[in-house]
Design an enzyme around this catalytic site. Structure first.
Site, short mmCIF file in Angstrom:
data_model
loop_
_atom_site.label_atom_id
_atom_site.label_comp_id
_atom_site.label_asym_id
_atom_site.label_seq_id
_atom_site.Cartn_x
_atom_site.Cartn_y
_atom_site.Cartn_z
N ARG A 50 -5.27 18.96 37.56
CA ARG A 50 -4.21 19.94 37.86
C ARG A 50 -3.21 20.36 36.76
O ARG A 50 -3.04 21.47 36.59
CB ARG A 50 -3.67 19.63 39.19
CG ARG A 50 -2.43 20.36 39.72
CD ARG A 50 -2.11 20.05 41.38
NE ARG A 50 -1.02 20.43 41.73
CZ ARG A 50 -0.94 21.80 42.46
NH1 ARG A 50 -1.84 22.51 42.76
NH2 ARG A 50 0.41 22.20 42.80
N TYR A 56 5.60 22.77 32.66
CA TYR A 56 4.34 22.84 31.78
C TYR A 56 4.78 23.87 30.44
O TYR A 56 4.36 23.53 29.47
CB TYR A 56 3.20 23.54 32.58
CG TYR A 56 2.79 22.71 33.86
CD1 TYR A 56 2.24 21.69 33.38
CD2 TYR A 56 3.09 23.11 35.20
CE1 TYR A 56 1.88 20.84 34.69
CE2 TYR A 56 2.97 22.25 36.31
CZ TYR A 56 2.14 21.17 35.93
OH TYR A 56 1.71 20.30 36.93
N HIS A 73 3.20 26.38 43.89
CA HIS A 73 4.71 25.74 43.72
C HIS A 73 5.70 26.80 44.33
O HIS A 73 5.84 28.04 44.21
CB HIS A 73 5.30 25.80 42.40
CG HIS A 73 4.55 24.63 41.47
ND1 HIS A 73 4.44 24.38 40.27
CD2 HIS A 73 3.77 23.40 42.31
CE1 HIS A 73 3.69 23.41 39.82
NE2 HIS A 73 3.34 22.72 40.92
N HIS A 117 -4.71 13.97 39.81
CA HIS A 117 -3.85 15.04 39.69
C HIS A 117 -3.83 15.72 38.12
O HIS A 117 -3.33 16.72 37.71
CB HIS A 117 -2.52 14.93 39.85
CG HIS A 117 -1.54 15.88 40.72
ND1 HIS A 117 -1.81 16.16 41.95
CD2 HIS A 117 -0.47 16.23 40.43
CE1 HIS A 117 -1.02 16.94 42.26
NE2 HIS A 117 -0.11 17.29 41.58
N ARG A 172 -4.78 21.17 44.42
CA ARG A 172 -4.71 19.57 44.61
C ARG A 172 -5.95 19.00 45.07
O ARG A 172 -6.89 19.76 45.71
CB ARG A 172 -3.55 19.34 45.60
CG ARG A 172 -2.32 20.12 45.16
CD ARG A 172 -1.24 19.77 46.29
NE ARG A 172 0.10 20.57 45.91
CZ ARG A 172 0.36 21.70 46.19
NH1 ARG A 172 -0.64 22.59 46.66
NH2 ARG A 172 1.62 22.12 45.80
#
Length: 295
Positions: free
Chosen positions: A244, A276, A267, A241, A147
């Site tokens: 990322r 994803y 996560h 973001h 991040r």
């Protein structure tokens, strides 16, 4: 009501050890709720708030066209707040027990193609200190998927150039993330040739600084990213973001397993990383539909 909110915020800080941004969001949501009850219903005591009261507040938010995501976040704040009050015996009943957020349509995040990422990362100049710093930031962000808040809080001791990895820490955990040769080269050039020039003799452990030697801010990085996206001619709405998201999507498209990507992204729930994989399925389906003769 203000006293109870202060107690709750202190509890989030000191006991739950939540991140600063999360605590600020909770406090903002609860103060907005407090203002509504004080001005509309003349309620000043949490003990007077009922399930009907909370539903009326939700209706107020929806009528005033607050986004579903904003209402959902407010519901989460209220549920946590009243659960805390109930556990601490500050209220007899929990009015938020049956409070449910509106359904929020999950949008697929914007990602860059591999070609667009390559174009973006080629924009910073390798002939200026600022360009070398900017390239190191962008290369590292895409190489690790961290991040932006994690990027700007990295310290020199968090980078292991010889082994090619960084230590990324947050309030709850620490994770080790590898990076490749391009990010290594960019970091070496920045750390060994130009970083000291930004510091101008100051002492700092922060890895990335602005031109005055102060820690890079989120707003500062946002401007850097927007500038290079513009010069690259990328028309997508790029946010900090985006790299990322692109990092994760590209890894999975190239065969990385979900568990590994989950660990690198930090996560807590693999269902978040699953997004994803779904993006990859949609891409494959689109390619199939366009190319298969018997679609």
């Amino acid at each position: 009501m203000e006293t109870e909110i202060k107690l709750f915020i202190s509890y989030l800080h000191n006991t739950k050890r939540m991140s600063g941004n999360t605590v600020v969001s909770y406090e903002r949501d609860l103060k907005k709720m407090m203002l509504y009850f004080q001005e509309v219903h003349q309620m000043t005591r949490v003990q007077d708030i009922t399930e009907t009261s909370l539903n009326s507040y939700m209706l107020y938010l929806e009528k005033n066209h607050f986004a579903a995501s904003t209402v959902s976040r407010s519901v989460a704040s209220m549920r946590a707040f009243f659960q805390y009050l109930y556990q601490e015996h500050l209220i007899e009943n929990n009015p938020a027990d049956h409070l449910h957020p509106p359904k929020v349509e999950k949008k697929m995040p914007e990602i860059l193609s591999v070609e667009e990422v390559d174009l973006l990362l080629r924009q910073p100049s390798d002939r200026t200190p600022k360009g070398l710093r900017d390239r190191a930031m962008l290369e590292l962000l895409y190489a690790t998927g961290i991040r932006v808040s994690e990027l700007i809080h990295l310290e020199m001791s968090d980078v292991n150039l010889a082994m090619g990895y960084i230590n990324c820490r947050d309030t709850d955990s620490e994770r080790v993330i590898p990076f490749g040769s391009q990010a290594k080269k960019a970091l070496q050039q920045y750390m060994h040739t130009v970083r000291d020039g930004f510091l101008k003799g100051q002492e700092s452990e922060v890895l990335f600084t602005n031109c005055s030697g102060k820690p890079m801010s989120r707003q500062g990085f946002w401007k850097v990213l927007k500038h290079y996206a513009q010069t690259a001619g990328i028309e997508k709405d790029i946010t900090p973001h985006t790299l990322r998201h692109s990092f994760a999507a590209h890894l999975i498209q190239n065969g990385a397993d979900l568990k590994s990507v989950q660990e690198m992204l930090g996560h807590s729930d693999i269902s978040t990383t699953q997004m994803y994989l779904n993006m990859n399925v949609y891409k494959i389906r689109d390619v199939y539909t366009k190319a298969h003769p018997r679609k």
